[in-house]
Design an enzyme around this catalytic site. Structure first.
Site, PDB file in Angstrom:
ATOM      1  N   HIS A 265     -48.968 103.696  77.024  1.00 34.01           N
ATOM      2  CA  HIS A 265     -48.077 102.598  77.456  1.00 34.01           C
ATOM      3  C   HIS A 265     -47.633 101.860  76.207  1.00 34.01           C
ATOM      4  O   HIS A 265     -46.321 101.639  75.824  1.00 34.01           O
ATOM      5  CB  HIS A 265     -48.627 101.728  78.311  1.00 34.01           C
ATOM      6  CG  HIS A 265     -48.087 100.442  78.678  1.00 34.01           C
ATOM      7  ND1 HIS A 265     -47.380 100.332  79.849  1.00 34.01           N
ATOM      8  CD2 HIS A 265     -47.739  99.117  78.228  1.00 34.01           C
ATOM      9  CE1 HIS A 265     -46.748  99.367  79.982  1.00 34.01           C
ATOM     10  NE2 HIS A 265     -47.123  98.644  79.058  1.00 34.01           N
ATOM     11  N   GLU A 266     -48.559 101.392  75.056  1.00 34.39           N
ATOM     12  CA  GLU A 266     -48.151 100.666  74.027  1.00 34.39           C
ATOM     13  C   GLU A 266     -47.492 101.306  72.912  1.00 34.39           C
ATOM     14  O   GLU A 266     -46.443 101.099  72.245  1.00 34.39           O
ATOM     15  CB  GLU A 266     -49.741 100.188  73.434  1.00 34.39           C
ATOM     16  CG  GLU A 266     -50.481  99.103  74.252  1.00 34.39           C
ATOM     17  CD  GLU A 266     -49.538  98.109  75.014  1.00 34.39           C
ATOM     18  OE1 GLU A 266     -48.451  97.655  74.426  1.00 34.39           O
ATOM     19  OE2 GLU A 266     -50.173  97.702  76.256  1.00 34.39           O
ATOM     20  N   HIS A 269     -43.693 101.147  73.913  1.00 32.75           N
ATOM     21  CA  HIS A 269     -43.199  99.789  73.596  1.00 32.75           C
ATOM     22  C   HIS A 269     -42.830  99.914  71.951  1.00 32.75           C
ATOM     23  O   HIS A 269     -41.857  99.540  71.340  1.00 32.75           O
ATOM     24  CB  HIS A 269     -44.389  98.480  73.565  1.00 32.75           C
ATOM     25  CG  HIS A 269     -44.276  98.196  74.994  1.00 32.75           C
ATOM     26  ND1 HIS A 269     -43.127  97.380  75.533  1.00 32.75           N
ATOM     27  CD2 HIS A 269     -45.263  97.843  75.738  1.00 32.75           C
ATOM     28  CE1 HIS A 269     -43.581  97.039  76.845  1.00 32.75           C
ATOM     29  NE2 HIS A 269     -44.993  97.231  76.819  1.00 32.75           N
ATOM     30  N   GLU A 295     -40.218  97.113  78.956  1.00 31.94           N
ATOM     31  CA  GLU A 295     -41.206  97.453  79.709  1.00 31.94           C
ATOM     32  C   GLU A 295     -40.714  98.871  80.324  1.00 31.94           C
ATOM     33  O   GLU A 295     -41.708  99.775  80.541  1.00 31.94           O
ATOM     34  CB  GLU A 295     -41.387  96.783  80.743  1.00 31.94           C
ATOM     35  CG  GLU A 295     -42.629  97.051  81.700  1.00 31.94           C
ATOM     36  CD  GLU A 295     -44.125  96.774  80.980  1.00 31.94           C
ATOM     37  OE1 GLU A 295     -44.047  96.329  79.912  1.00 31.94           O
ATOM     38  OE2 GLU A 295     -45.103  96.891  81.671  1.00 31.94           O
TER      39      GLU A 295
HETATM   40 MG    MG Z   1     -46.058  96.421  78.509  1.00 36.18          MG
END
Ligand code: MG
Length: 502
Positions: A265-266, A269, A295
């Site tokens: 997830h990170e 980003h 996101e």
């Molecule tokens: Mg996030």
């Protein structure tokens, strides 16, 4: 003209250096700082934040932005400089509408609120937090009045996180999403497919998990020469420059999915930040366009890639080799299902892909009503618990795992929550468009090749910074405006198969 433009860029560069220095100090505080460093670090941060604020509100800076906007309006600037002027003027105009006493009061109330909220959550006592939250809501309503809005005060707050979006648009898509998700979840709950995480329970050595997370994020395209992966209590990412982007995850020795999902997830980003044009650093063209788009990058890599069958076709044999004790006898198919269990639960940040947006919809409905004045703070726990029952079928045992679970409102972040769902909706639409443009994408991923998808994202999204609005970006990248159909199709197909729905 050229002179005032270069003066503007010099000031933008100074502001960017200060912002990055602040980000480094905040990152260090979360990841490395010893506990006794807390007080001196607060002094450092508040000094630099003051320096930054002075530069952002300085009359000569504001005048330079005004000149650039006038030149842009008169069509005397090239397209990129014109977009820079448009976005800077937008940012500055909002700031200028907020009197300094108001900003000080909001900063003061929200910094104290963090500790009040933490204490109340620990004691599971909403009444200890309610007076503080009343003050925050009143201040945010005042902020909306100061900034101005067309239809609802919520528009003025949403705009900070998702520029140019309106409450009406968000309400329409989230209502469609709610109408899709609630009956779909009921079907999953009635399924007898027996999907469970039990087969992969076991012990997972943390050092091995660290190496495996690094292996995955490197393979999907996170550049370790322009970033690091470290550990923190709550996973996050932060960028100081496209050449230096930091991510964290956390490790649970009883479970392997948590660290991997957090890291991917990170990294999603971070790959957006690494893909922003370095030569535009410090200008709006070097910044992410909105939280929703940000996101969308993290959720796409985390879920549509990182919880997919093609992804694990490549990585699962490697994971089995690292963790033979729990996994040697577990087939790929059983592992894939275990990574995609749907279970309505109390906590948003632990929610699966299907139920996650219901947590967001609940918060959107509540915070909008708070700002519009149709709901009072005192009624929050009752409404929260009723909506948890209505949307997720879950009974809330206490406010600690209910209305007190999120930090956002204590920091004054009202209007932030819908960007999480926008991210999911955008991600499905981008992913569908990428797959249309790259028919071989699933086969590539099953071979451990992610450059096709990352290249698509770089070209369609990352390199543009804030040149287009989020809405324009979606239209250009996918050929249509935001449409929940892509998300509904993705969820129906994936979870219909996993849960063997008719
Ligand atoms: Mg996030």
């Amino acid at each position: 003209m050229a002179t005032s433009n270069s003066a503007l860029h010099q000031k933008l560069s100074d502001i960017a250096q200060l912002k990055s220095a602040l980000a480094v100090l905040m990152y260090d505080r979360e990841v490395f700082m010893p506990s006794k460093g807390s007080a001196p670090r607060a002094d450092m941060l508040s000094f630099l934040a003051g320096e930054l604020h002075e530069r952002v509100v300085a009359p000569d800076f504001i005048a330079l932005v005004g000149d650039a906007k006038a030149a842009a309006d008169a069509k005397r600037l090239p397209a990129d400089e014109s977009a820079i002027a448009r976005e800077l003027f937008r940012d500055v105009s909002r700031e200028r509408k907020l009197p300094v006493e108001f900003v000080r009061e909001l900063t003061h109330v929200t910094s104290e609120a963090y500790h009040v909220w933490m204490g109340a959550r620990k004691k599971k006592d909403f009444s200890a937090y309610a007076p503080t939250l009343e003050r925050i809501v009143a201040l945010k309503r005042r902020e909306a009045e100061l900034v101005g809005y067309k239809k609802t005060p919520y528009d003025a707050l949403l705009d900070v996180y998702e520029p140019y979006a309106t409450t009406g648009e968000i309400d329409a898509v989230l209502t469609d999403l709610r109408n899709f998700l609630v009956p779909f979840l009921a079907k999953i709950r009635a399924s007898r497919a027996g999907v469970s995480a039990a087969p992969i329970a076991g012990n997972y050595d943390v050092e091995k998990q660290k190496a495996f997370c690094a292996l995955i994020v490197r393979q999907i395209g996170f550049d370790f020469e322009a970033g690091r992966l470290d550990v923190s209590a709550h996973p996050f990412s932060t960028g100081f420059h496209p050449r230096d982007v930091r991510i964290t995850t956390r490790y649970n020795p009883k479970e392997v999915g948590e660290s991997i999902s957090g890291a991917i997830h990170e990294a999603g980003h971070a790959m957006y930040e690494q893909g922003l044009p370095a030569e535009r650093f410090g200008t709006p063209l070097g910044e992410a366009v909105s939280l929703g788009i940000h996101e969308s990058q993290s959720r796409m890599w985390e879920n549509m890639v990182g919880r997919s069958l093609p992804f694990w076709t490549y990585f699962y044999p490697l994971l089995q080799k690292e963790f033979p004790a729990p996994l040697v006898a577990v087939s790929l198919d059983v592992f894939y299902r275990a990574m995609n269990v749907v279970r309505p639960s109390l906590i948003r940040v632990e929610a699966d892909e299907v139920t996650y947006n219901l947590h967001v919809i609940l918060r959107f409905e509540i915070e909008r009503a708070l700002i519009e004045g149709s709901l009072g703070v005192a009624d929050l726990p009752r409404i929260w618990n009723a909506k948890m029952k209505e949307l997720l079928g879950v009974d809330v045992p206490d406010d600690g795992v209910g209305v007190l679970q999120d930090v956002h409102w204590s920091g004054g972040a009202i209007g932030y929550f819908p960007t999480y769902s926008l991210g999911n909706l955008y991600s499905a639409q981008f992913f569908a468009a990428a797959r249309r443009d790259l028919p071989d994408m699933d086969a590539q991923m099953a071979r451990g090749e992610f450059g096709g998808l990352l290249g698509w994202l770089r070209e369609k999204i990352h390199v543009h910074g804030r040149f287009y609005s989020a809405q324009e970006l979606v239209q250009r990248a996918t050929g249509e405006k935001l449409n929940i159909r892509h998300y509904a199709d993705y969820i129906s197909k994936k979870y219909g198969a996993i849960y063997e729905l008719p």
